[in-house]
Motif scaffolding. Structure first.
Motif, PDB file in Angstrom:
ATOM      1  N   ASP A  75      -0.636  -5.815  -9.376  1.00 59.44           N
ATOM      2  CA  ASP A  75      -0.273  -6.091  -8.035  1.00 59.44           C
ATOM      3  C   ASP A  75       1.164  -5.941  -7.906  1.00 59.44           C
ATOM      4  OD1 ASP A  75      -0.469  -6.238  -5.269  1.00 59.44           O
ATOM      5  OD2 ASP A  75      -1.001  -8.069  -5.194  1.00 59.44           O
ATOM      6  N   VAL A  76       1.957  -5.017  -7.270  1.00 59.64           N
ATOM      7  CA  VAL A  76       3.310  -4.782  -7.672  1.00 59.64           C
ATOM      8  C   VAL A  76       3.954  -5.289  -6.380  1.00 59.64           C
ATOM      9  CG1 VAL A  76       5.239  -3.375  -8.129  1.00 59.64           C
ATOM     10  CG2 VAL A  76       3.174  -2.828  -9.228  1.00 59.64           C
ATOM     11  N   LEU A  83      10.980   0.610  -9.611  1.00 56.66           N
ATOM     12  CA  LEU A  83       9.575   0.896 -10.100  1.00 56.66           C
ATOM     13  C   LEU A  83       9.748   1.519 -11.452  1.00 56.66           C
ATOM     14  CD1 LEU A  83       7.377   1.865  -7.397  1.00 56.66           C
ATOM     15  CD2 LEU A  83       7.448  -0.601  -8.610  1.00 56.66           C
ATOM     16  N   MET A  84      10.883   2.738 -11.496  1.00 57.30           N
ATOM     17  CA  MET A  84      10.936   3.111 -12.752  1.00 57.30           C
ATOM     18  C   MET A  84      11.443   2.413 -14.028  1.00 57.30           C
ATOM     19  SD  MET A  84       9.531   6.238 -12.127  1.00 57.30           S
ATOM     20  CE  MET A  84       9.917   7.393 -13.479  1.00 57.30           C
ATOM     21  N   VAL A  98      -3.362   0.128 -10.607  1.00 57.34           N
ATOM     22  CA  VAL A  98      -2.092  -0.444 -10.012  1.00 57.34           C
ATOM     23  C   VAL A  98      -1.999  -0.313  -8.642  1.00 57.34           C
ATOM     24  CG1 VAL A  98       0.523   0.061 -10.101  1.00 57.34           C
ATOM     25  CG2 VAL A  98      -0.937   0.372 -12.290  1.00 57.34           C
ATOM     26  N   TRP A  99      -1.693  -1.415  -7.916  1.00 55.62           N
ATOM     27  CA  TRP A  99      -1.712  -1.459  -6.745  1.00 55.62           C
ATOM     28  C   TRP A  99      -0.170  -1.968  -6.106  1.00 55.62           C
ATOM     29  CZ3 TRP A  99      -6.387  -2.020  -3.676  1.00 55.62           C
ATOM     30  CH2 TRP A  99      -6.016  -2.204  -2.274  1.00 55.62           C
ATOM     31  N   LEU A 100       0.319  -0.763  -5.469  1.00 57.37           N
ATOM     32  CA  LEU A 100       1.575  -0.977  -4.977  1.00 57.37           C
ATOM     33  C   LEU A 100       1.529  -1.545  -3.163  1.00 57.37           C
ATOM     34  CD1 LEU A 100       3.197   2.444  -5.878  1.00 57.37           C
ATOM     35  CD2 LEU A 100       3.343   0.200  -7.213  1.00 57.37           C
ATOM     36  N   LEU A 120      -4.714   4.075  -8.784  1.00 55.36           N
ATOM     37  CA  LEU A 120      -3.502   3.812  -8.249  1.00 55.36           C
ATOM     38  C   LEU A 120      -3.779   3.709  -6.767  1.00 55.36           C
ATOM     39  CD1 LEU A 120      -0.450   3.583  -7.992  1.00 55.36           C
ATOM     40  CD2 LEU A 120      -0.062   5.886  -7.579  1.00 55.36           C
ATOM     41  N   VAL A 121      -3.276   2.794  -6.058  1.00 55.95           N
ATOM     42  CA  VAL A 121      -3.069   2.683  -4.672  1.00 55.95           C
ATOM     43  C   VAL A 121      -1.806   2.087  -4.143  1.00 55.95           C
ATOM     44  CG1 VAL A 121      -4.000   0.914  -2.685  1.00 55.95           C
ATOM     45  CG2 VAL A 121      -5.704   1.477  -4.472  1.00 55.95           C
ATOM     46  N   ALA A 122      -1.442   2.877  -3.332  1.00 51.38           N
ATOM     47  CA  ALA A 122       0.057   2.862  -2.821  1.00 51.38           C
ATOM     48  C   ALA A 122       0.169   2.583  -1.109  1.00 51.38           C
ATOM     49  CB  ALA A 122       0.818   4.145  -3.439  1.00 51.38           C
ATOM     50  N   ASP A 123       1.144   1.597  -1.055  1.00 47.62           N
ATOM     51  CA  ASP A 123       1.569   1.279   0.414  1.00 47.62           C
ATOM     52  C   ASP A 123       0.563   0.767   1.004  1.00 47.62           C
ATOM     53  OD1 ASP A 123       3.139   1.282   2.611  1.00 47.62           O
ATOM     54  OD2 ASP A 123       3.029   3.345   3.155  1.00 47.62           O
ATOM     55  N   ARG A 124      -0.063  -0.134   0.484  1.00 42.60           N
ATOM     56  CA  ARG A 124      -1.415  -0.924   1.243  1.00 42.60           C
ATOM     57  C   ARG A 124      -1.178  -2.341   0.641  1.00 42.60           C
ATOM     58  NH1 ARG A 124      -6.445   2.941   0.245  1.00 42.60           N
ATOM     59  NH2 ARG A 124      -7.681   1.418   1.015  1.00 42.60           N
TER      60      ARG A 124
END
Length: 136
Positions: A75-76, A83-84, A98-100, A120-124
């Motif tokens: 969880d980020v 990030l990079m 990976v959860w952004l 990947l899950v992003a922006d949630r």
């Protein structure tokens, strides 16, 4: 990933590493992992600023390289421009997913994770999605 697939994954997951975990209870990087800890997940907080302190029943680690053992979800809570700088460690850790968190998107980072075969899950928000899927 469908809601049913995501719910099934969250039911199987046990360990969540939290990159950018924070000790301030008013910050999402604290209250989201606190919620997840309360739901029975093992939380591995990662933040060099708080290394050695205890959050969510575990000592805060200084980097992802210090995480021992498998991680079901990373969880980020880091700004997109950072990030990079974590990519090599994330790829070495090989989390199941990976959860952004909400507001976090980085196309090149996301492409690198997908290219490496990571879910990947992003922006949630993981807390919001968990509550929604499990009707808590």
């Amino acid at each position: 990933m469908t809601d049913a697939e995501l719910k099934a994954y969250l039911e199987r997951a046990r360990t969540i590493a939290v990159l950018g975990a924070h000790k301030d209870p008013s910050r999402p990087a604290h209250y989201v992992p606190r919620y997840l800890f309360g739901q029975g997940y093992r939380i591995l907080p990662v933040n060099p600023r708080f290394k050695g302190e205890v959050l969510f029943g575990a000592k805060v680690l200084g980097s992802l390289a210090e995480v021992g053992g498998p991680v079901d979800i990373l969880d980020v809570f880091r700004p997109p421009e950072a990030l990079m700088g974590h990519l090599e460690e994330v790829l070495a850790l090989r989390p199941g997913m990976v959860w952004l968190q909400s507001g976090i998107r980085h196309p090149a980072f996301e492409a690198a994770l997908r290219g490496a075969g990571l879910l990947l899950v992003a922006d949630r928000c993981l807390m919001v999605e968990h509550r929604r899927l499990f009707s808590l």
